[in-house]
Design an enzyme around this catalytic site. Sequence first.
Site: not given
Lengths: 428, 431
Positions: A72-73
């Site tokens: 996600e990052h």
Amino acid sequence: MNKPITVKNDLLGEQYSVVTHKSGLKIYVFPKDLTSSYCLIATRFGSVDNTFKVGDENEYVTVPDGVAHFLEHKLFENEDGEDTFVKFARTGADANAYTSFRVTAYLCSCTDELYPSLEILLRSVFSPYFTEENVKKEQGIIAQEIRMGEDNPSNAVQYGMLEGLYERNSVRINIAGTVPSIMKITPETLYRCHKAFYNPSNMALCVCGRAELDEVLAVADRCLSGIEPIPVASQTVTEGNTAFKKRVVQRMQVSKPIVCIGVKDADISPDPEERVKKSIAFDLISAICFEKSSDFYASLYEGGLISPSFSTWYEHTESFSFFSVFTDTDEPEKLFEKFEEYSQNGLTDAITDESFERCRRALYSSFIKSFDSVDEIANNLIVDFALEGAELFGYLDHVKNITADYVKDVAKKLFVPEAYTMSVVEPL
Amino acid sequence: MLPIRKMIGDGVALNIIPTDKFKTNCITVRFLCPMAEETAALNALLPSVLKRGCLRLPTMTDIVKELQMLYRSELQSTVGRFGDTQYFGFTSYPLRASYTEGTNVTEQILSLMSELMNKPLLENGVLKAEYVEGEKRTLADRVRAAINDKGSYAIRRCVEEMGKGDASSIPDTGTIEQIEAVTPEALTKHLSSVINTARIEIWCAGVFDQDALENDCRRLFVREGRTPCAEAEVTPIAPADTVNNVTEDQPVKQGKLSLGFTTSIRPTPEVSASFNLFLGVLSSSPTAKLFMNVREKLSLCYYCYALPDRQKGTLVVSSGIEVKNKDVAERAIINEIEDIKRGKVTGEELESARKALISGWRSVCDDEMAIINWYFSQIRWNGFISPEELAEKCADITVSDIASVASTLKLHTVYFLNGTLIGESEDEDYE
């Protein structure tokens, strides 16, 4: 692509369209006349999906803990070297992302330039770019995020509760992983996870606000060409409802003990609408039996055994289900005794026609209020309903048709002492 | 959508913001008093004691049950500060009549708020001792528990250090000693004093019959012969001659760094736009310098942001870091501010902050409480400015305007919460 379907609700005066794009992506367009519009795309890839196989692979492969959150990052970094936030800055959109046990979601909200913002969002999510260098950089940032969580006693006590309930189900593992586990993540791990879970057929998109379906589809056509559906299977671990451990105790710098009493539930229906119905029963059990209008709360509060931080936390999903209460207290064991005694004697009696009706009204009101916010609409629609296989407006019918007897029945089966654990964070 | 503000009694203002965009109304009633050591704990305790029971509904359970029948327009109690003013009050989101089979829940909720204040549960002429003692214990526990949340603890400690001897160092809750000293008699006396002297701000956003609402509010909140207190003058925090360095050890893994700055900027409509745009460039826009450089380039932290107190003229930059990186992080944050002072702001940074700011302001109108808070923060101004109007003022702001704002910042206090749980086995993996 199939034909769009319009789903309406007269009481709410709201409607949305849904269509499956040729890439397999389910697209929801929910018109709302507010100043800002909101886009959310999510995949069925959460922290629990750490063992899976893709396509026609024979063997399940396990990836390091925290990989969904790590990915996600990383998706807001691009091959052209320009961060996705910089791209969003040009359209004035505010973007973010989050990872839960079950899903990873990417979102942006904007007051102008909706379709260019949507295009940036989709291109970022479907164009992974991972290098040794950018993975290493992220390890430093995420290590600080993990440290922040580890220093947070409320987090610690809640994860402790899940460790107490579950022996093997990966819901017991911290969503962000641990500092050692994320150090094992490589660009290859991330590419494999992206290929497996970021296939449009495993995802759903909602655009809520001043949006037209045709325009949204045009953006999807531009961003999602040439992606073939690919099946992915996560290994599911089934456990009975006996708690793995009776107690989980940690020590941290807190002013007084913090506790979370958890109840494990193994009775999970494969039918998504049944699960929505049972989630509503959990809502009602929480409101009727534990929240401020309950005699249980009043007696514990007046006796000084709990504080206003007393709250419930529960989740009922396809891969795990639990109910828990959280508070700070000077006497954890005494509180546990009271909880156990109440759950066996008195809890179901608290569910009367009168209390049921009161709390059902409150639930109805919260649901209606959620339609005042584009953000709540999109998150509820995609994360709580679409990706779970259920339909948003159907919730109101469930609330209307549910009975006190059904709620009592759920409570009777749920509260059995072998299913209980207590997690405690003690002062140093 | 500007508020219609009207003084309906001595020190009682009714503010109506008509909007039909929402399925609920939003009403909040706030009682404003000067921030003072003698009354901070009393103000913090009052709403929670009053919510334990009133004459007609003597227990908390009775009150919550009534609220649930009113479609749980939950009644939140709030305690807050605004410059050197402390306020407490009640907030609720009653469903509009079209969802309640025609029942006017809004009127009933306002009525309940008034009842809690004006018809409290008394025993022997004073607030019920059991409730007062119970809420004292709860509030004192909350003050002790503040140490559990290291991030906000480190910010608050920095603010306390900056405001020694000033109203800003008085905690919203009062101190534990002040809380423990409260008696039912003192709290009852304070309640009468609030009813007579507090400035009362009633804010309602949504769909209303405005005449009926005004009549309801007069009936429920206006008393004859009130003597409202004067508005508290705000004393801004003065710059320090030398930087105050404070370090405290705690057994945690992550260090928390708070850099406290003073600024001579005062919150007026004229400078509000440039100050906010400066904040955007530094901290709150998607391409903000603290995010892009301190987090993304230097990989020093997960979060790093600036928190202003516009009334008091302070700005605290807060971050969670590896303990060993304290000096590097401090320099990195100061460098970013220095860069803005020197006008080292790219066109892209400025435009992105401008877009984000305008977009954020315009979307204030999508949330009733945000609308109320937007205008509430302007009650000292001569008239209201809408988010759209302020957004227009943003159009002409230049890098040199932003640099002038940055030039007013003076480092006052460096507070470091030093985590001592370092050297555990997993750190070796991390190295």
